[in-house]
Scaffold this active site. Sequence first.
Site, PDB file in Angstrom:
ATOM      1  N   ALA A 159      30.240  36.985  34.336  1.00 19.46           N
ATOM      2  CA  ALA A 159      29.388  37.537  35.461  1.00 19.46           C
ATOM      3  C   ALA A 159      30.373  37.936  35.970  1.00 19.46           C
ATOM      4  CB  ALA A 159      28.679  36.078  35.741  1.00 19.46           C
ATOM      5  N   LYS A 204      23.139  39.047  41.877  1.00 19.72           N
ATOM      6  CA  LYS A 204      22.793  36.780  40.442  1.00 19.72           C
ATOM      7  C   LYS A 204      20.838  37.057  39.970  1.00 19.72           C
ATOM      8  CE  LYS A 204      24.943  34.938  38.295  1.00 19.72           C
ATOM      9  NZ  LYS A 204      25.349  34.738  36.545  1.00 19.72           N
ATOM     10  N   ASP A 240      32.819  44.432  27.072  1.00 21.25           N
ATOM     11  CA  ASP A 240      33.252  44.885  28.851  1.00 21.25           C
ATOM     12  C   ASP A 240      31.544  45.028  29.256  1.00 21.25           C
ATOM     13  OD1 ASP A 240      34.182  45.656  31.172  1.00 21.25           O
ATOM     14  OD2 ASP A 240      35.868  46.709  30.083  1.00 21.25           O
ATOM     15  N   THR A 274      21.932  31.246  39.196  1.00 27.43           N
ATOM     16  CA  THR A 274      23.012  30.282  40.982  1.00 27.43           C
ATOM     17  C   THR A 274      22.257  29.933  41.513  1.00 27.43           C
ATOM     18  OG1 THR A 274      24.974  30.477  42.193  1.00 27.43           O
ATOM     19  CG2 THR A 274      23.837  32.476  41.812  1.00 27.43           C
ATOM     20  N   TRP A 290      27.853  25.219  42.055  1.00 24.76           N
ATOM     21  CA  TRP A 290      29.093  23.692  42.142  1.00 24.76           C
ATOM     22  C   TRP A 290      29.570  23.993  40.186  1.00 24.76           C
ATOM     23  CZ3 TRP A 290      28.591  20.112  46.869  1.00 24.76           C
ATOM     24  CH2 TRP A 290      28.091  20.270  47.969  1.00 24.76           C
ATOM     25  N   TYR A 321      26.578  38.404  46.211  1.00 20.44           N
ATOM     26  CA  TYR A 321      26.698  37.563  45.303  1.00 20.44           C
ATOM     27  C   TYR A 321      24.866  37.031  44.215  1.00 20.44           C
ATOM     28  CZ  TYR A 321      27.467  34.064  41.250  1.00 20.44           C
ATOM     29  OH  TYR A 321      27.494  32.659  40.252  1.00 20.44           O
ATOM     30  N   GLN A 323      35.305  29.329  32.050  1.00 18.91           N
ATOM     31  CA  GLN A 323      35.252  27.598  31.952  1.00 18.91           C
ATOM     32  C   GLN A 323      34.417  27.119  31.584  1.00 18.91           C
ATOM     33  OE1 GLN A 323      35.557  26.170  35.936  1.00 18.91           O
ATOM     34  NE2 GLN A 323      33.586  26.492  36.749  1.00 18.91           N
TER      35      GLN A 323
END
Length: 293
Positions: free
Chosen positions: A63, A132, A39, A104, A153, A128, A14
Amino acid sequence: MVMRRILVTGQGGQLAAALATALPPRGFEAITTGRPAFDFDAPASVGAAVATARPDAVVNCAAWTAVDAAEDNEPAAFRANALGPGLVAAACAASGIPLIQISTDYVFDGAKGAPYVESDSPNPLSAYGRTKLAGEWSALAGNPQTLVLRTAWVYAAAGHNFLRTMLRLGAERPELRVVADQHGAPTAAPDLADAIAAILSRIRYDGWHDSHRGVFHATGSGTTTWHGFAEAIFGSTGLHPVLTAITTADFPTRACRPADGRLDCSRLDRTFGIRLPPWREGLARVLHARLAA
């Protein structure tokens, strides 16, 4: 600084899609790439993709984003979220170009009780978050021109996200139970993409400065809870399910989320003069785009 070609990784995601729309109006050529040409499980493909594109900067959106699944496959998440950014950073360093690495709020434990600033000590609660955070370190260590952008979010009119889940469930069920004790800032992917495009524009016109290096926070302005976000979503649509507020304990998940992941975005404003719009405006923008699609 001449900067025209921007390589955006994570094609199909997105944020990558939003960047493909946001960059051209600012005079950039957006080159998107993803699997199989790019990749992280095929390390040689990363440097090859950068060399082929010959970009003036890279925005790494690629990610492992399946938060709960990362608990059961942390090595794979580590390859994508930690080792992958290091490969991108090395390729950028070899070409002498800037890298914007997306991160994040999950690098924090949510126990501060106030919005986090960039200098606060991370303490991720999940695989996660751990992977990150390691990706932030590898990106910063691998390229002197690295800017890490922590967000939270993120949602858009397409893809897998909270907005689309609520709209789907709201059309199927008369009542929804939504967590009301996790706090954060919904961030519309188009708003975040506009901010990234603005950052790149500043770097293009002013050149790279030491103040650009490091971690920055970037989320929609204002905060809410998942329950509050759901209320806003349904208040802007024709769907009217009954929303019941529940606690995190009422809705256990494989991965532990930060209870309060609010981020202080003042450094982004001080350095680049950029502040994302209020999150409710971002929601209206995304819902309008969804209706127009």
